[in-house]
Design an enzyme around this catalytic site. Structure first.
Site, PDB file in Angstrom:
ATOM      1  N   GLY A   1      24.607  79.438  96.496  1.00 43.48           N
ATOM      2  CA  GLY A   1      25.502  79.813  95.416  1.00 43.48           C
ATOM      3  C   GLY A   1      26.864  79.196  95.632  1.00 43.48           C
ATOM      4  O   GLY A   1      27.024  78.232  96.383  1.00 43.48           O
ATOM      5  N   ARG A   2      27.875  79.754  95.001  1.00 47.50           N
ATOM      6  CA  ARG A   2      29.225  79.198  95.143  1.00 47.50           C
ATOM      7  C   ARG A   2      29.964  79.761  96.341  1.00 47.50           C
ATOM      8  O   ARG A   2      30.976  79.198  96.772  1.00 47.50           O
ATOM      9  CB  ARG A   2      30.015  79.435  93.862  1.00 47.50           C
ATOM     10  CG  ARG A   2      29.485  78.588  92.713  1.00 47.50           C
ATOM     11  CD  ARG A   2      30.461  78.347  91.595  1.00 47.50           C
ATOM     12  NE  ARG A   2      31.431  79.390  91.391  1.00 47.50           N
ATOM     13  CZ  ARG A   2      31.391  80.274  90.398  1.00 47.50           C
ATOM     14  NH1 ARG A   2      30.418  80.265  89.539  1.00 47.50           N
ATOM     15  NH2 ARG A   2      32.339  81.178  90.276  1.00 47.50           N
TER      16      ARG A   2
ATOM     17  N   GLU B   1      31.163  77.467  99.378  1.00 49.30           N
ATOM     18  CA  GLU B   1      32.241  76.496  99.194  1.00 49.30           C
ATOM     19  C   GLU B   1      33.593  77.052  99.621  1.00 49.30           C
ATOM     20  O   GLU B   1      34.461  76.303 100.065  1.00 49.30           O
ATOM     21  CB  GLU B   1      32.283  75.972  97.755  1.00 49.30           C
ATOM     22  CG  GLU B   1      32.913  76.895  96.755  1.00 49.30           C
ATOM     23  CD  GLU B   1      32.890  76.356  95.333  1.00 49.30           C
ATOM     24  OE1 GLU B   1      33.642  76.883  94.502  1.00 49.30           O
ATOM     25  OE2 GLU B   1      32.134  75.415  95.041  1.00 49.30           O
TER      26      GLU B   1
ATOM     27  N   CYS C   1      19.972  76.216  99.886  1.00 53.04           N
ATOM     28  CA  CYS C   1      20.756  75.672  98.787  1.00 53.04           C
ATOM     29  C   CYS C   1      22.151  75.221  99.266  1.00 53.04           C
ATOM     30  O   CYS C   1      22.264  74.407 100.166  1.00 53.04           O
ATOM     31  CB  CYS C   1      20.815  76.705  97.664  1.00 53.04           C
ATOM     32  SG  CYS C   1      21.204  76.044  96.038  1.00 53.04           S
ATOM     33  N   HIS C   2      23.203  75.782  98.687  1.00 51.26           N
ATOM     34  CA  HIS C   2      24.566  75.409  99.060  1.00 51.26           C
ATOM     35  C   HIS C   2      25.004  75.992 100.398  1.00 51.26           C
ATOM     36  O   HIS C   2      26.116  75.733 100.852  1.00 51.26           O
ATOM     37  CB  HIS C   2      25.541  75.816  97.959  1.00 51.26           C
ATOM     38  CG  HIS C   2      25.448  74.960  96.733  1.00 51.26           C
ATOM     39  ND1 HIS C   2      24.421  75.073  95.828  1.00 51.26           N
ATOM     40  CD2 HIS C   2      26.248  73.974  96.284  1.00 51.26           C
ATOM     41  CE1 HIS C   2      24.588  74.186  94.866  1.00 51.26           C
ATOM     42  NE2 HIS C   2      25.701  73.508  95.113  1.00 51.26           N
TER      43      HIS C   2
ATOM     44  N   TYR D   1      20.479  72.063  98.281  1.00 49.92           N
ATOM     45  CA  TYR D   1      20.507  71.597  96.903  1.00 49.92           C
ATOM     46  C   TYR D   1      20.906  70.120  96.940  1.00 49.92           C
ATOM     47  O   TYR D   1      21.788  69.731  97.718  1.00 49.92           O
ATOM     48  CB  TYR D   1      21.500  72.432  96.084  1.00 49.92           C
ATOM     49  CG  TYR D   1      21.447  72.093  94.623  1.00 49.92           C
ATOM     50  CD1 TYR D   1      20.328  72.442  93.869  1.00 49.92           C
ATOM     51  CD2 TYR D   1      22.465  71.383  94.014  1.00 49.92           C
ATOM     52  CE1 TYR D   1      20.247  72.102  92.526  1.00 49.92           C
ATOM     53  CE2 TYR D   1      22.394  71.045  92.672  1.00 49.92           C
ATOM     54  CZ  TYR D   1      21.278  71.404  91.933  1.00 49.92           C
ATOM     55  OH  TYR D   1      21.191  71.056  90.607  1.00 49.92           O
TER      56      TYR D   1
END
Length: 189
Positions: A89-90, A93, A119-120, A139
């Site tokens: 997800g975000r 980051e 993923c992320h 991802y």
């Protein structure tokens, strides 16, 4: 199978499935999973987002559920845990900007404890500088970060996962069956 104590580091706008599914699945088979987020305590929630693959050039994002944390970040000691889960997800980051989070992630690699990232989540691993020479899936948009961190990007089908030593990674939530099976195999060693 002996019960393990697993740390999950997450945050606002974590991917809904990549947080809730491993959290619940690992508990369902008898493990203790402590979900933490910097700046938040047990009982606080994080917002989640649902990433979907609908034929566009990248994933779409929809509002998810509120995910309740069950442990305090401030009192978390990674030495108390047997393994680590990093959802995508975000959240990764901005979590990668937190030095305490990076130190926690590094602990699991320095002690060769099992780590599952999806993923992320690879963004957090890259920032922690733990990917040198390792196979890592993520991802596809995270491929440059994996490679800039010295890792070898594993370009897998979205339903596949890869294990390299103590690290299990996958491209996204459709890989949950493979990703969780490989992670649980490491937990059972």
């Amino acid at each position: 199978m002996s019960s393990k104590r697993i740390l999950m580091i997450t945050g606002d706008f974590t991917e809904d499935y990549e947080t809730m599914v491993p959290f619940q699945a690992l508990m369902a088979v008898g493990h203790q999973v402590d979900a933490v987020c910097p700046g938040k305590a047990s009982g606080d929630t994080v917002a989640t987002a649902i990433h979907d693959f609908e034929g566009d050039q990248t994933y779409s994002e929809k509002p998810g559920h509120r995910f309740a944390l069950n442990a305090d970040f401030a009192s978390t000691n990674p030495a108390d845990y047997d393994a680590l889960v990093v959802p995508g997800g975000r959240a990764p980051e901005y979590l990668r900007l937190n030095k305490e989070v990076l130190t926690m992630v590094q602990h699991f690699f320095e002690t060769n404890k099992p780590v599952a990232a999806i993923c992320h989540g690879a963004q957090l691993l890259a920032a922690a500088k733990v990917l040198e020479g390792r196979q890592c899936s993520a991802y596809p948009a995270c491929q440059p970060e994996v490679e800039l961190a010295g890792g070898h990007f594993a370009n897998l089908e979205v339903t596949d996962a890869v294990t390299d030593g103590n690290l299990v990674t996958a491209p996204a939530w459709p890989a949950h069956p493979a990703w969780l099976a490989q992670f649980m195999a490491l937990l059972n060693k």
